[in-house]
Every structure is written in structure tokens, then in C-alpha cells.
Design a protein around this motif. Structure first.
Motif, PDB file in Angstrom:
ATOM      1  N   ASN A 168      39.172  25.726  34.975  1.00  0.00           N
ATOM      2  CA  ASN A 168      39.772  25.818  33.405  1.00  0.00           C
ATOM      3  C   ASN A 168      41.366  25.309  33.249  1.00  0.00           C
ATOM      4  OD1 ASN A 168      37.556  26.986  32.402  1.00  0.00           O
ATOM      5  ND2 ASN A 168      38.375  29.196  32.919  1.00  0.00           N
ATOM      6  N   ALA A 169      41.999  25.486  34.463  1.00  0.00           N
ATOM      7  CA  ALA A 169      43.666  25.343  34.244  1.00  0.00           C
ATOM      8  C   ALA A 169      43.734  24.125  34.778  1.00  0.00           C
ATOM      9  CB  ALA A 169      44.236  26.409  34.914  1.00  0.00           C
ATOM     10  N   PRO A 191      41.075  33.635  28.585  1.00  0.00           N
ATOM     11  CA  PRO A 191      42.306  33.709  29.316  1.00  0.00           C
ATOM     12  C   PRO A 191      42.484  34.983  29.546  1.00  0.00           C
ATOM     13  CG  PRO A 191      42.527  32.180  27.374  1.00  0.00           C
ATOM     14  CD  PRO A 191      41.152  32.847  27.142  1.00  0.00           C
ATOM     15  N   HIS A 251      48.942  32.967  30.186  1.00  0.00           N
ATOM     16  CA  HIS A 251      47.514  32.663  30.501  1.00  0.00           C
ATOM     17  C   HIS A 251      46.702  31.676  29.712  1.00  0.00           C
ATOM     18  CE1 HIS A 251      46.823  36.407  32.961  1.00  0.00           C
ATOM     19  NE2 HIS A 251      48.088  36.965  32.203  1.00  0.00           N
ATOM     20  N   LEU A 252      47.263  31.286  28.543  1.00  0.00           N
ATOM     21  CA  LEU A 252      46.502  30.103  27.766  1.00  0.00           C
ATOM     22  C   LEU A 252      47.020  28.690  28.334  1.00  0.00           C
ATOM     23  CD1 LEU A 252      44.638  29.102  25.566  1.00  0.00           C
ATOM     24  CD2 LEU A 252      46.657  29.508  23.993  1.00  0.00           C
ATOM     25  N   ILE A 253      46.127  28.044  29.010  1.00  0.00           N
ATOM     26  CA  ILE A 253      46.727  26.814  29.599  1.00  0.00           C
ATOM     27  C   ILE A 253      45.837  25.694  28.802  1.00  0.00           C
ATOM     28  CG2 ILE A 253      46.538  25.552  31.841  1.00  0.00           C
ATOM     29  CD1 ILE A 253      48.045  28.234  32.002  1.00  0.00           C
ATOM     30  N   LYS A 299      43.005  34.341  22.359  1.00  0.00           N
ATOM     31  CA  LYS A 299      43.949  33.668  23.338  1.00  0.00           C
ATOM     32  C   LYS A 299      44.322  34.266  24.656  1.00  0.00           C
ATOM     33  CE  LYS A 299      45.873  31.103  19.559  1.00  0.00           C
ATOM     34  NZ  LYS A 299      47.140  30.684  18.716  1.00  0.00           N
ATOM     35  N   LYS A 300      43.958  35.451  24.688  1.00  0.00           N
ATOM     36  CA  LYS A 300      43.893  36.278  25.887  1.00  0.00           C
ATOM     37  C   LYS A 300      43.118  37.722  25.956  1.00  0.00           C
ATOM     38  CE  LYS A 300      47.164  38.636  29.206  1.00  0.00           C
ATOM     39  NZ  LYS A 300      48.507  38.982  29.471  1.00  0.00           N
ATOM     40  N   CYS A 303      43.869  42.012  31.700  1.00  0.00           N
ATOM     41  CA  CYS A 303      43.352  41.225  32.826  1.00  0.00           C
ATOM     42  C   CYS A 303      42.278  41.683  33.045  1.00  0.00           C
ATOM     43  CB  CYS A 303      44.410  40.921  33.726  1.00  0.00           C
ATOM     44  SG  CYS A 303      43.867  40.022  35.031  1.00  0.00           S
ATOM     45  N   ARG A 321      41.165  28.614  27.154  1.00  0.00           N
ATOM     46  CA  ARG A 321      40.926  28.723  28.655  1.00  0.00           C
ATOM     47  C   ARG A 321      42.296  29.041  29.536  1.00  0.00           C
ATOM     48  NH1 ARG A 321      35.651  26.744  29.767  1.00  0.00           N
ATOM     49  NH2 ARG A 321      34.373  28.100  27.979  1.00  0.00           N
ATOM     50  N   GLY A 322      42.172  29.899  30.404  1.00  0.00           N
ATOM     51  CA  GLY A 322      43.416  30.420  31.247  1.00  0.00           C
ATOM     52  C   GLY A 322      43.070  29.998  32.819  1.00  0.00           C
ATOM     53  N   SER A 355      49.296  20.548  28.252  1.00  0.00           N
ATOM     54  CA  SER A 355      47.768  21.050  28.139  1.00  0.00           C
ATOM     55  C   SER A 355      46.954  19.714  27.738  1.00  0.00           C
ATOM     56  CB  SER A 355      47.649  22.232  27.107  1.00  0.00           C
ATOM     57  OG  SER A 355      48.288  23.231  27.486  1.00  0.00           O
TER      58      SER A 355
END
Length: 1001
Positions: A69-70, A307, A46-48, A391-392, A419, A58-59, A100
């Protein structure tokens, strides 16, 4: 897959074709049909990346081109590297490597994350307020600012890929391959209209194609099944062309659109070689149907950027289209029914939906009841006040909304999750419509901007026009298509549709928190880290215009152009300032809609093809005779013709003496030629040039000066009257295109009443110039029956004649002061005529000369070259050309400016001649001129514009512009150089044959 997030087989994913790719140098696997985003989610990544300002983790948030974000760097440290590419738009292929951005040393541990800890010291406008002082610190500031600016890294190596441009013409262009676009294209094509359908995805059908909504039926079938049959039928329609992976970037006036077609980005490296990567389509359509759909809105609440926080529609697409679960414990946060459709779909696939948080008081729709019957708990009239998980996301906190929705009440409830799906309603994608010049209106009930006034032959259909249910889309599409295409019926006039319209909506632009706004981070623009707090700060500091707030806070200024956040920014401004959103308007939607590579923009015009080279019909002769060339505009012009290892100076000296003593020949084909016709042609020239033209006789030529509106010389040339309403104008070589553009601008915007038509004919004619005392003898040998006597063919006149059986125009004009003729003939005969002249001139030792000799010869006569002896600040009076300014004409371009106090000053720079005391010293062009030495500071009087050694005068000569030069004749001046001082005398700029006796020699 890691944690088994690939939940089922999907008809859109080929699970028999396993693909490896690298993300941050670690190998992962996906399947053919996956995007980078879906493949990473399937691997529980999820962390991009990191955000621009605060470097927050950001994810992936969306599943389309609106992703803020990604964004990643593709193929870093290779010649094919590309920054700022959305993970949601990259189709994975074998060998893909991505990394990234905006993080160091890596995305998991980013030193820049310290900005998040000191974010309270980095509010909106921080840069403007902080780096103004002390001024001498700017160089230190600049170093760090430049190193922190930007997201990805620009390529440093030559791009090896091939790009292309193509022109496309069609009767109907349909933009968008969702249900409304497919039906529109099908019916347009079936009514004998040449139709082009483009869509940015690799599969047609939009969201409908993968949604299995039990509550949406068309002809008693699931809407997705029904639509698949419609798509299948498209293949059998002759008038229809379909282009997938094609994104419309710009919608200009008169239905001219630019689209980028991706041809090989989804292929592995070995399959790309030698193939076109991207093609820019330049589309001209008689009619345009915009079916661009709509974008789901997020919700703005504290810490809404972690994320794992994603749009509800994206979670549904990843599950239904890609077969990927975005988490194992999913919560939905919504203000409408669309999140329930996603929750119900996930529940049916066995994905755990923990809760639904709904800011509404209730909803009695069928989908909500189905979710309740599935046992999913709903928290009505609640909002999220915080999220946790660096981070998530791993936890949310919710509280009940107060009755006025301005605050929260009651006990805080913590719920764990991995999520969070958010659904804040839908925003019509009106970007292309507004680019075309269309005007929007605000729908107060649905809080959306929709098309209102169409500037061209176009319509918007489907959800981009504010129709969100299947029944609304198809019903209104039928009505609109009949009117727009002028047809009697469509294929779907009477189809049976079962669709539920949402009745309960609740919109809160900024959701309240249990903290004061100064203690929250409620993100509006995810990429640029613009928060609701920043927007309110901008309003407190006096900004009111949405455009000003945008620039102050950088909201909507990222690579996503604020596709998700702009509506919330407008809403927060409206609520805070107490105005209606419709009165605020929107920010300007600028092209491109999605980013374009430079390669796509320039196509094949790179390297040696960056700019075209234009060559005259005699070019091969010049090459064969060892000419050296110079670039003039886009033309390759013969510069000089060295013989036996001559230097340029030696060649020019020889050529100029030959032109004066016998005969020289010049290729003048590059001079701009504009054909002017119409009953008002004479009046038009009167307005364009400074001198009079209405009395110029047919068959006569006249030199003219053209000015800008400020009275400064713009261009010059000779214009010939061919007939009562027919002229041909010559311009400088480099200025031809600009002059034509300027004249067309005046005709179309200032003088539309004039009956005048302009045509560029520069390439139509070759021009051979014969110059010198023997030029008449050579022309007489070529055209023996043409009377060349001064009485029948005087200077500044022209004759129609023939060389053999070929028509030509002979003009007796001179840019050297010598007896000269210009032969203008159809371009295809140019080389032949040139060779004929060379053969006829052998007994007179005819000498070809180039542009450098031409410049020397004209300087001897004091003739100017616009752009060399002028610099955009010289009037005709400054050039001592008062004689060419009519005192009788009522008006011409620039006339009033000639009488401004500044332009009539005596101390303006004026054209003069210069002679050096040492006649062998040739001045440097551009050298500065002073009247006194040892001054501090030095007072510059002017500069040298043209300088040569004249073999015909046996001394150096120069033209210069000097302050008050007219009144300085005979005065001694100085030119300070690096190692010496050069003494010069101001003289008349005409050095040779001041009485013009040689014109008739």
C-alpha cells in the motif's frame, strides 16, 4: 512528536540526530535510522496513498519489502524522481521529499475516489468486457485508460546518479541476515569457505534482534541478546564478507544470482554527489544458503484495507525496533499466537491493547496466559465482520463464528480503536528458491509451500524452510549445515534453547460476514484491489488454473507481486472449487524479487557507453587520413576517404576505379572469425552449410551459405581449412555473434555427440585486403619469398607465411571479382602491416577504400550482402545460387524446407539485376517495382535492394528481388516515385566480368 507516538528510546534509532523531510509538501521530523514509514507513523500519519482501481485510502501495512500500500513518489519533479518506492524501505535523510501516488488533486481529496462509489459496476474483467464495443470508440477509451493507468510518474529527465556492476565469486552465498543466516554464514566462514552474507535491511538480525521474548531463551539469555553477540563475532572472521542494504533480485541457474546493493540512497543529497548510488552484484556461488525468512499473512474479511490496519509483526517492529506506537487503542485479530507476542510487548511498553479477537476456540500456550494475566480481553471464536473509518480505522464490528466456521451467529459487537493488527500465520519466502527452478511441496498441516527438490547446490534454512520456532530453526539448521557443508560440527550443536512451539492453529482463507459476499469488500490483493468476490467470479466464469485467475483478476500482478495475498487467493480457489491447495500449485515467482531501477540494470552502459564501440587495429590510421565512418554492428568501419572536400559519391567513384585499374586496400578486420577445431569439424560444417565440405583440401578456401531451419539464408562467408581437424570460418560483420550463438546452440542441444570446439577470434586478427591488378606486385614486395604464381597459389587457397619475423596467413579470396589477397596477422601488428602495404603501393597509387566502395564493387559482380539483398525470406534458389546447394548431402540445416510447396513456387521473389533506361538515374534502395501503371490497388512485384552508379561501367546498376524474376530477363518494368516513373529492364545480376577473367589478371 504529534500525539506522542514516539514511545521510547531505541538502540537502533539515533535520537540525537533529528532529520527533517517533506511528505506531500509538508515538513515533518524523524530521527536517523527511521524509515519513511516509521517517521510518518511517529507523526501519526496513516493515510499514504490510494489504491489502483477503486482509489480507496491506503496506509502502511507492513515493515518490509512486501508492502503493498504505502508506495510513494520520491523527489517528484526533479531529475532524481523515482516512482513506486515503498515507504517501508526508504531510510529518511535531510532534504528527502516524497509524495502520494495515484491521487488527484491530493491524497485527502481524490477525484478518483468516485470509483469506490461505483465499484459494483467495476468487477474483475471489467476492462475486457467493456472496451470491446463499439469498436470506433476505442480512441476515446484509450485516452482515459492511458491517463488512469499506472501508479507513479516515470522520470522525464536524465538520471544524474552513477550505477555500477560488479562480479562476485564465493564458495558460499548466504541470503538473509536473520538468526539462521547469521549462524549459517558464521559456520561456513569458520570452515575455511569464502562466504558472502547479504541482507536487504540496514541492520543484521532479522526479527530476532529486536524481539525481547520472555519465552524464548538461548543459553539462558534473551534470544536478542544472544544474537547480538553472534553478530559481533562476525567482524573477526576473515573469510566472511557482509553486505547490508543488499537485496537479491534474481536466482538463475547454476547458482548465478543478481543482487542490488544500495550505497547512497540513505545519504542526503550533498553526500551522494560523485558516488555510486546502486551496484548490481553478479554473484556466482559454489553453494547457496537461502535464509530468506517468512512473511506474515493478513486475514481476509470485509473492509480489511483501511489505513491503520497493519500486520501484527509490523506493529511489533515499529514499537520494538523504531520506538513508535502505531496507535493509542490497538486491537489484534489473529488465528495464531504471534499476535499475542506483539500485544504482550506493547502492553509492557504502556501502549493500550483494547482487545484480541481470535478465531480459534482457545489456546493454552504460555504467551496467551501471560496476555490474559495482563488483563487484556480475548474474544475466542470470533471474527471481524466489518470496519469503519474512511481515512483511518476507528471501529470494528465482531461476531461469533458458527461451529462450521462458514457463517457468523449471535449479536454484533462494535469496538472502537485507532489501529488493528492482523495475524494470519506465516508464509515461507520461497520466491528465490522457485526462481532457481526448485520444486515446492505443500505442507497440509501448516498450510504452507516449502522447498522440496533443489535444482542446484543449495539449501533453504530457517522459516523459509517451514521452521518457525527458535528451537526448530537452530536444531534443523545444525543438521542441514553439517550435511550441506560436509562438516563434522557447528558452533551451536549443544546450546541450550528454551522455546515454546505453537500447538493451536486455525486457518480460514475467507472469513465469513453477516453480509452476502456480493455486498462485501474482502481484499486479497491490496494494491490492485482484487477481492475474494473477484476470485469467485473468475471461477464462476470458468477459470480454473491459478495463472488464469491471476490474470483475470490481476491478483498478484502489482509491484509487490502478491507477496501477501497469493496464498489467500490459492486458498479461496481451493475451497470454492473443492480441490486441495497442493494440487493447485502456485503462480510463477518471477524476478526481480523487489523492483530494480533501470539504472541498476544497465549500470554504466548509458549515454555514449550504452553500447560498446569496437575499433580495428588500423582505426587511428583511418582517423588520421580523414576517413568517414559508419556503424556496422558494434564496429566503427571506414566508410569512405574524402580528399579535398569530396562528397561521398565522388570519393566512392574515385576509390572504385582505383581498385579496378590498379590496387585498392580495405580494412576487413571486422569480419567475424570463428576458429573451429575437433575431429568432427568437417561433419559439423557439412551440416551447417548447404554445400559439401568433407573433401575440401587443407590449404583451400570455400564460400558457404548458412540457412535457418526454414530454408532462408541466414549468413554467408568463406571458410578455410587450416589442418585435418582445424578450420577458420568468416562471417558477416554484423552477424558474427549471432552465428556463433546459433552454432553453439546446435552443438549443445542438437549435436552434442560431435567433437567440435568453437572460439571467436575476431579480435585476435587484423585483416588487410589488397584488391586489383597490382595487388600481387605489392604483396610480392612485402613477402618476396612467397610464390604468388597462379599454379602455386591459386584463387580460393591460403598460405602460411611471415612478414619479417611475424607469422601471418595469406588468403587469396575476393569479394570484388578482382585479383585479391587477404593478409591475416596478429591484431597488434595490424597497423604496421597496413602502413607497410601503403608504402609498398605508392608507386601503384594504392588507394584505401571503405565499405561503400566495397558494396559497389561486389554489386558489379552480383555478389549478395546478407541482410541487404536478403530479408529472412530468401532461399539460395531465390538468389539464383542453386549451384551452392548440394544435391548429394544427406542433410544440412534447412534442407527439408527448401522443398516445401511454398519455397519451390515459381512466383517467389528472386534476385535479378536492373538497368535504368536513363543510365544516369540511380534508383533508391527500397523503391517498389510494378509491371503495370494505374492499377488499383497497385500490384507490387518486388523492391530494389542495392543501387549504385558504376564508374567502371559508366551507368547505374541495381540489384532487386522481383516475383518470378528468373523468367523476366529482358522485360520492362516500372518504378513509381513521388514525382516520376522510372523505366527499368530486368537483366542478369552479374554486370561486370561475367567470365571471371580478372580473378587471375
Amino acid at each position: 512528536m504529534l500525539d506522542k507516538l514516539r514511545i521510547k528510546s531505541s538502540e537502533f534509532i539515533d535520537e540525537t540526530n533529528r532529520i527533517s523531510f517533506k511528505f506531500n509538501e509538508k515538513k515533518y521530523y524523524g530521527f536517523k535510522g527511521d524509515t519513511l514509514a516509521s517517521a510518518l507513523l511517529a507523526n501519526n500519519i496513516h493515510l499514504i496513498g490510494r489504491s489502483f482501481k477503486y482509489h480507496r485510502p491506503r496506509g502502511i501495512m507492513t515493515a518490509g519489502s512486501e508492502e503493498p500500500n504505502a508506495i510513494v513518489q520520491v523527489n517528484d519533479k526533479t531529475e532524481r524522481t523515482e516512482p513506486n518506492v515503498r515507504a517501508t524501505e526508504i531510510e529518511i535523510y535531510e532534504g528527502l521529499e516524497v509524495s502520494s501516488q495515484n491521487c488527484w488533486p491530493n491524497v485527502n481529496f481524490d477525484i478518483g475516489g468516485i470509483n469506490n462509489l461505483i465499484s459494483s459496476f467495476l468487477p474483475a474483467g471489467f476492462y475486457y468486457k467493456t472496451f470491446m464495443w463499439p469498436a470506433n470508440f476505442w480512441e476515446k477509451y484509450e485516452y482515459f485508460i492511458r491517463h488512469s493507468a499506472g501508479l507513479g510518474k516515470s522520470p522525464t529527465k536524465k538520471d544524474p546518479d552513477i550505477y555500477d556492476h560488479r562480479y562476485v565469486h564465493c564458495d558460499v552465498l548466504v541470503v538473509g541476515g536473520g538468526i539462521s543466516g547469521i549462524l549459517a554464514a558464521k559456520n561456513a566462514a569458520k570452515n575455511n569457505l569464502k562466504t558472502l552474507l547479504v541482507d536487504e535491511k540496514n541492520e543484521l538480525g532479522g526479527a530476532t534482534i529486536y524481539q525481547n521474548k520472555e519465552f524464548n531463551k538461548i543459553e539462558k539469555q534473551n534470544s536478542s541478546d544472544w544474537l547480538k553477540k553472534e553478530i559481533q563475532e562476525l567482524k573477526n572472521i576473515k573469510n566472511l564478507e557482509v553486505k547490508i542494504r543488499t537485496s537479491v533480485a534474481a536466482f538463475h541457474g547454476y547458482n548465478y544470482l543478481l543482487a542490488r546493493e544500495n550505497l547512497t540512497d540513505h545519504l542526503e543529497k550533498k553526500d551522494k554527489l560523485g558516488k555510486i548510488r546502486q551496484r548490481l552484484l553478479k554473484i556466482r556461488a559454489k553453494k547457496v544458503i537461502l535464509a530468506t525468512g517468512s512473511l506474515e499473512r493478513p486475514l481476509v474479511f470485509n473492509n480489511n484495507d483501511r489505513p491503520g490496519i497493519m500486520l501484527s509483526s509490523a506493529i511489533q517492529k515499529y514499537a520494538d525496533f523504531f520506538g513508535v506506537a502505531c496507535g493509542k487503542k490497538i486491537i489484534f485479530f489473529t488465528n495464531n499466537d504471534s499476535a499475542y507476542e506483539t500485544a504482550f510487548s506493547l502492553h509492557n511498553k504502556g501502549i493500550k491493547v483494547v482487545r484480541i479477537i481470535d478465531i480459534r476456540d482457545n489456546s493454552n500456550s504460555k504467551i496467551v496466559k501471560a496476555v490474559e494475566n495482563a488483563g487484556i480481553k480475548i474474544h475466542w471464536s470470533h471474527t471481524i465482520v466489518d470496519t469503519k473509518g474512511y481515512k483511518k480505522i476507528n471501529n470494528i464490528s465482531i461476531m461469533k463464528l458458527s461451529n462450521d466456521n462458514m457463517s457468523v451467529i449471535g449479536k454484533k459487537i462494535d469496538i472502537s480503536c485507532d489501529c488493528l493488527g492482523i495475524a494470519g500465520g506465516w508464509t515461507p519466502a520461497v520466491h528465490l528458491f522457485t526462481q532457481s527452478g526448485g520444486k515446492l511441496t505443500f505442507d497440509e498441516e501448516n498450510k504452507i509451500f516449502i522447498p522440496f527438490k533443489y535444482p542446484s547446490d543449495q539449501i533453504s534454512v530457517g522459516s523459509c524452510n517451514g521452521d518457525f520456532s527458535i528451537s526448530e530453526i537452530i536444531r534443523n539448521l545444525s543438521i542441514n549445515l553439517k550435511n550441506f557443508l560436509k562438516i563434522d560440527q557447528t558452533d551451536f550443536d549443544n546450546i541450550n534453547i528454551e522455546s515454546e512451539k505453537e500447538n493451536s492453529k486455525k486457518n480460514i482463507w475467507l472469513l465469513p460476514s453477516d453480509k452476502t459476499i456480493g455486498k462485501t469488500k474482502s481484499f486479497v490483493d491490496y494494491q490492485n484491489d482484487a477481492t475474494a468476490k473477484d476470485i469467485k467470479l473468475a471461477l464462476r466464469e470458468g477459470f480454473r488454473s491459478i495463472e488464469h485467475v491471476k490474470r483475470y483478476t490481476t491478483t498478484g500482478m502489482g509491484t509487490d507481486q502478491g507477496k501477501l495475498g497469493n496464498m489467500h487467493a490459492l486458498g479461496i480457489i481451493a475451497d470454492t472449487a473443492g480441490v486441495k491447495m497442493g494440487e493447485l500449485g502456485t503462480t510463477t515467482f518471477r524476478p526481480p524479487y523487489t523492483p530494480l531501477t533501470f539504472g541498476t540494470i544497465v549500470g554504466r552502459n548509458v549515454g555514449e557507453f550504452f553500447d560498446i564501440f569496437r575499433r580495428t587495429p588500423m582505426n587511428d590510421w583511418h582517423i588520421n587520413n580523414k576517413a568517414k565512418f559508419e556503424n556496422v554492428g558494434q564496429w566503427k568501419r571506414a566508410w569512405y576517404y574524402p580528399i579535398n572536400q569530396e562528397t561521398m559519391n565522388q570519393a566512392v567513384q574515385r576509390e572504385s576505379k582505383a581498385a579496378r585499374e590498379s590496387v585498392g586496400i580495405l580494412d576487413a578486420s571486422t569480419l567475424g572469425k570463428i576458429d573451429i577445431q575437433g575431429s568432427d569439424a568437417s561433419e559439423f560444417l557439412n551440416r551447417v552449410y548447404t554445400n559439401a565440405w568433407s573433401k575440401l583440401a587443407i590449404g583451400k578456401c570455400r564460400y558457404g551459405l548458412m540457412l535457418n531451419e526454414d530454408g532462408m539464408v541466414y549468413d554467408d562467408g568463406v571458410t578455410t581449412r587450416l589442418g585435418e581437424n582445424h578450420y577458420i570460418m568468416t562471417t558477416t560483420t554484423g552477424g558474427a555473434a549471432n552465428v556463433l550463438g546459433k552454432l553453439e546452440d546446435y552443438l549443445q542441444t542438437e549435436w552434442p555427440e560431435l567433437d567440435v570446439y568453437l572460439t571467436s577470434v575476431t579480435d585476435h586478427f587484423a585483416t588487410v585486403s589488397l584488391c586489383g591488378p597490382n595487388s600481387k606486385k605489392i604483396l610480392n614486395k612485402i613477402i618476396p619469398d612467397l610464390d604468388l604464381s597462379n599454379e602455386k597459389f591459386p584463387h580460393m587457397s591460403f598460405k602460411e607465411s611471415q612478414i619479417g619475423n611475424i607469422q601471418c596467413r595469406i588468403m587469396r579470396i575476393s569479394f570484388t571479382g578482382e585479383h585479391s589477397y587477404e593478409i591475416n596477422i596478429q591484431a597488434s601488428y595490424g597497423k604496421s602491416v597496413w602502413e607497410k602495404c601503403m608504402e609498398a603501393g605508392k608507386e601503384y597509387n594504392i588507394t584505401p577504400y571503405g565499405t561503400e566502395t566495397m558494396h559497389l564493387l561486389r554489386a558489379e559482380k552480383g555478389f549478395i550482402i546478407v541482410g541487404q539483398d536478403t530479408d529472412g525470406t530468401m532461399t539460395p534458389i531465390d538468389l539464383q545460387m542453386d549451384w551452392i546447394v548440394s544435391k548429394k548431402k544427406y542433410d544440412f540445416i534447412g534442407k527439408r524446407s527448401l522443398y516445401r510447396s511454398d519455397t519451390i513456387r515459381d512466383d517467389r521473389k528472386q534476385l535479378v539485376g536492373l538497368l535504368t533506361d536513363d543510365q544516369n538515374i540511380v534508383l533508391e534502395e527500397g523503391a517498389q517495382i510494378v509491371s503495370k501503371l494505374n492499377q488499383n490497388p497497385v500490384q507490387m512485384l518486388g523492391h530494389v535492394t542495392s543501387s549504385y552508379f558504376s564508374p567502371n561501367l559508366n551507368k547505374s546498376i541495381a540489384l532487386a528481388v522481383v516475383k518470378g524474376g528468373k523468367n523476366m530477363l529482358g522485360k520492362k518494368l516500372f518504378i513509381p516515385m513521388e514525382n516520376k516513373i522510372i523505366n527499368v529492364t530486368v537483366v542478369n545480376p552479374i554486370f561486370f566480368d561475367e567470365e571471371n577473367k580478372r580473378l587471375n589478371a
